[in-house]
Design a protein around this motif. Structure first.
Motif, PDB file in Angstrom:
ATOM      1  N   UNK A 176     -22.725  -7.941  44.423  1.00 38.11           N
ATOM      2  CA  UNK A 176     -22.169  -9.016  45.265  1.00 38.11           C
ATOM      3  C   UNK A 176     -21.549  -8.456  46.546  1.00 38.11           C
ATOM      4  N   UNK A 177     -21.240  -7.187  46.567  1.00 39.05           N
ATOM      5  CA  UNK A 177     -20.638  -6.533  47.741  1.00 39.05           C
ATOM      6  C   UNK A 177     -19.449  -7.300  48.279  1.00 39.05           C
ATOM      7  N   UNK A 178     -18.557  -7.682  47.373  1.00 38.72           N
ATOM      8  CA  UNK A 178     -17.378  -8.433  47.809  1.00 38.72           C
ATOM      9  C   UNK A 178     -16.471  -7.596  48.717  1.00 38.72           C
ATOM     10  N   UNK A 180     -17.282  -6.308  51.285  1.00 43.84           N
ATOM     11  CA  UNK A 180     -17.630  -6.603  52.680  1.00 43.84           C
ATOM     12  C   UNK A 180     -16.916  -7.846  53.208  1.00 43.84           C
ATOM     13  N   UNK A 181     -16.257  -8.598  52.315  1.00 40.20           N
ATOM     14  CA  UNK A 181     -15.570  -9.814  52.777  1.00 40.20           C
ATOM     15  C   UNK A 181     -14.437  -9.493  53.743  1.00 40.20           C
ATOM     16  N   UNK A 183     -14.177  -6.831  55.970  1.00 44.33           N
ATOM     17  CA  UNK A 183     -14.707  -6.612  57.323  1.00 44.33           C
ATOM     18  C   UNK A 183     -15.206  -7.901  57.988  1.00 44.33           C
ATOM     19  N   UNK A 184     -15.858  -8.777  57.196  1.00 39.58           N
ATOM     20  CA  UNK A 184     -16.364 -10.021  57.785  1.00 39.58           C
ATOM     21  C   UNK A 184     -15.197 -10.897  58.261  1.00 39.58           C
ATOM     22  N   UNK A 185     -14.135 -10.924  57.477  1.00 42.12           N
ATOM     23  CA  UNK A 185     -12.951 -11.686  57.893  1.00 42.12           C
ATOM     24  C   UNK A 185     -12.375 -11.095  59.184  1.00 42.12           C
ATOM     25  N   UNK A 186     -12.353  -9.768  59.250  1.00 46.36           N
ATOM     26  CA  UNK A 186     -11.804  -9.118  60.453  1.00 46.36           C
ATOM     27  C   UNK A 186     -12.624  -9.486  61.689  1.00 46.36           C
ATOM     28  N   UNK A 187     -13.941  -9.642  61.501  1.00 44.98           N
ATOM     29  CA  UNK A 187     -14.794 -10.049  62.629  1.00 44.98           C
ATOM     30  C   UNK A 187     -14.338 -11.411  63.169  1.00 44.98           C
ATOM     31  N   UNK A 188     -14.001 -12.318  62.255  1.00 43.89           N
ATOM     32  CA  UNK A 188     -13.550 -13.648  62.709  1.00 43.89           C
ATOM     33  C   UNK A 188     -12.204 -13.561  63.438  1.00 43.89           C
TER      34      UNK A 188
END
Lengths: 241, 103
Positions: A176-178, A180-181, A183-188
């Protein structure tokens, strides 16, 4: 958790906003927890496998920074000396010095007790949520409570997830590669700030330096890349004036 | 015994790294350059953490493509729609879809 926050700027702040500010910070932390909890469990699982489960878990309370905890547990498991463990943890956590330097401005004038607690709770996600609150402006007290709300939820979730990892092992499928959530949040968080040229330059230089610095030992590339990015942004800012 | 000494000392050093700037800068006025740097630190630190996470994903199932695409999609949706929830959902769907196809 209760604490007294006295601040020069907060004299006009009113008590009824306190709980809302705290809850707002806690809510802002929730999206990050989806990525942080599995990471905490990994720390717990690693501690369980290291043959020193309680000492491994206690790094969550004492060191309270995931990557530094994993490094410390791994080194101790491998029989490294006290000096090597401490130096490695210090190198990985150097970035916290930078975060604290920035938040020190916001915490000036607060009580010693508050600063002692707020500094202890400072780590990447609490910095993210805290800065979002401080950048919104307004009276100081609700903004401090916003930081505290996010930081307390994070601390609790971190300790519990590590304990869960210790107890039940890895139950979250790795596929599931959770992780990575986060880094994705940091992008937002980054994207809305890219309207300024100096921020764009700073972020771009930071990214290039981070990739180049990923070959450095002890995660030293992280702190070096942050310094390089900030320096580049300040240089761009200076030239533009 | 050495294990506990190492863990406690590492904890003390970590706490001092967090506390020292807070204590030192509460007594003196922070220099102007630090105030300017403060505005940049957040976005730069976040960008660096994202880049480090991507660099760390090299060699994972499906390689670097799924996380890289997920970051790109999250960034693009955030830029166009200014919705963090929508951007996160789009990024995660991209990550899982590409991970399943390439993994």
């Amino acid at each position: 958790m209760t604490t007294t926050i006295s601040t020069h700027r907060s004299t006009s702040a009113v008590a009824p906003t306190g709980w809302h500010a705290f809850a707002g910070g806690a809510r802002a932390m929730l999206p990050l927890l989806a990525g942080i909890v599995p990471f905490g469990m990994v720390v717990g699982v690693t501690a369980a496998g290291s043959g020193m489960p309680f000492a491994g878990w206690s790094t969550g309370v004492l060191i309270y920074a995931g990557s530094a905890q994993l490094a410390a547990i791994g080194l101790l498991h491998g029989g490294a000396s006290v000096g090597v463990v401490v130096m490695t943890v210090a190198a990985i956590n150097l970035r916290l010095l930078l975060y604290a330097g920035v938040l020190a401005r916001e915490w000036r004038g607060t009580s010693r007790r508050w600063r002692a607690l707020a500094a202890y709770l400072l780590v990447d996600p609490s910095f993210v949520v805290g800065m979002a609150g401080y950048e919104r402006g307004g009276p100081a007290r609700p903004r401090h409570l916003h930081y505290l709300g996010g930081a307390c939820v994070l601390w609790l979730a971190w300790q519990l997830s590590a304990a869960l990892g210790l107890a039940v092992g890895a139950i979250v499928p790795a596929g599931l590669h959770l992780e990575m959530l986060v880094p994705l949040y940091l992008v937002t968080e980054i994207v809305p700030k890219l309207t300024s040229a100096s921020v764009r330059v700073a972020a771009a230089v930071g990214v290039v330096a981070a990739v180049a610095g990923s070959v450095l030992p002890l995660h030293l590339g992280l702190a070096a890349a942050i310094v390089a990015g900030v320096a580049a942004g300040m240089l761009r800012d200076r030239r533009a004036r | 015994m050495n294990v506990w000494i190492a863990v406690v000392l590492a904890g003390v050093v970590s706490y001092l790294l967090r506390l020292a700037p807070v204590v030192l800068l509460s007594r003196v006025e922070s220099p102007a350059w630090l105030d300017r740097a403060g505005g940049l630190l957040g976005p730069v630190a976040f960008a660096v953490l994202v880049a480090a996470a991507l660099a760390g994903s090299v060699g994972g199932a499906g390689g670097m493509a799924p996380p890289l695409a997920a970051v790109a999609v999250t960034g693009a949706v955030m830029w166009l729609r200014r919705s963090a929830t929508l951007a996160l959902v789009a990024g995660v769907v991209t990550l899982w879809t590409l991970g399943a196809l390439l993994g």
